[in-house]
Design a protein around this motif. Structure first.
Motif: not given
Length: 173
Positions: A130-156
């Motif tokens: 919503r806030e960054q409709p032009d977000a790129d992959e680094p922005a997405i990865r930065d947003a995800l840095s506050g989440h821990l997922c033990r099942c994936t490598g985050y790629q999907n």
């Protein structure tokens, strides 16, 4: 009743408080103890079990909800503090009974495994898209840095977020 029981019953942290939360577009009354977290209230009092509790220290991100449109760890916020805000949980993401664009991209691109962390990730990415409709992959990865997922490598998860952005822009994959 012994002295310890009396002390516990007189402890102001155990006092019950009627509150009204504005959750997913509805006013929802609840009765909570002073120390009840927003996460516990959502799950136990309001039956909104999509918000998950992981670490209960604000580290894993599983309990992320939107408070006035911004990502917030519901395990770190008291239910009484949320009374004056608009709270959105993962249950609010569907659109007319269907998965929204982000949820559909997660489904299509296998952006989840066990699903435990997924609601919190979806809420964080909802804010980002919503806030960054032009977000790129680094922005997405930065947003995800506050989440821990033990099942994936985050790629999907990243691929699903990128696809949701493309769909939002009206582009096909």
């Amino acid at each position: 009743m012994n002295d310890a029981d009396n002390e516990m019953n007189n402890d102001p942290r155990n006092a019950l408080h009627p509150i009204v939360l504005h959750v997913n577009g509805e006013k929802r009354p609840a009765i909570v103890e002073s120390r009840t977290t927003l996460a516990d209230c959502l799950r136990n009092e309001l039956g909104l079990t999509g918000t998950h509790l992981g670490c209960e220290h604000g580290v894993c991100g599983a309990c992320t909800v939107l408070v006035d449109g911004h990502s917030a760890r519901s395990c770190l916020m008291l239910a009484r503090q949320a009374e004056r805000y608009d709270v959105r949980t993962v249950e609010a993401l569907e659109e007319q009974g269907r998965l929204n664009t982000l949820q559909q991209a997660f489904h299509d691109l296998h952006g989840l495994q066990c699903g435990f962390c997924t609601p919190g990730i979806l809420m964080t990415l909802t804010e980002l898209l919503r806030e960054q409709p032009d977000a790129d992959e680094p922005a997405i990865r930065d947003a995800l840095s506050g989440h821990l997922c033990r099942c994936t490598g985050y790629q999907n998860i990243v691929a699903a977020a990128m696809e949701a952005l493309r769909r939002q822009r009206g582009l096909s994959a």
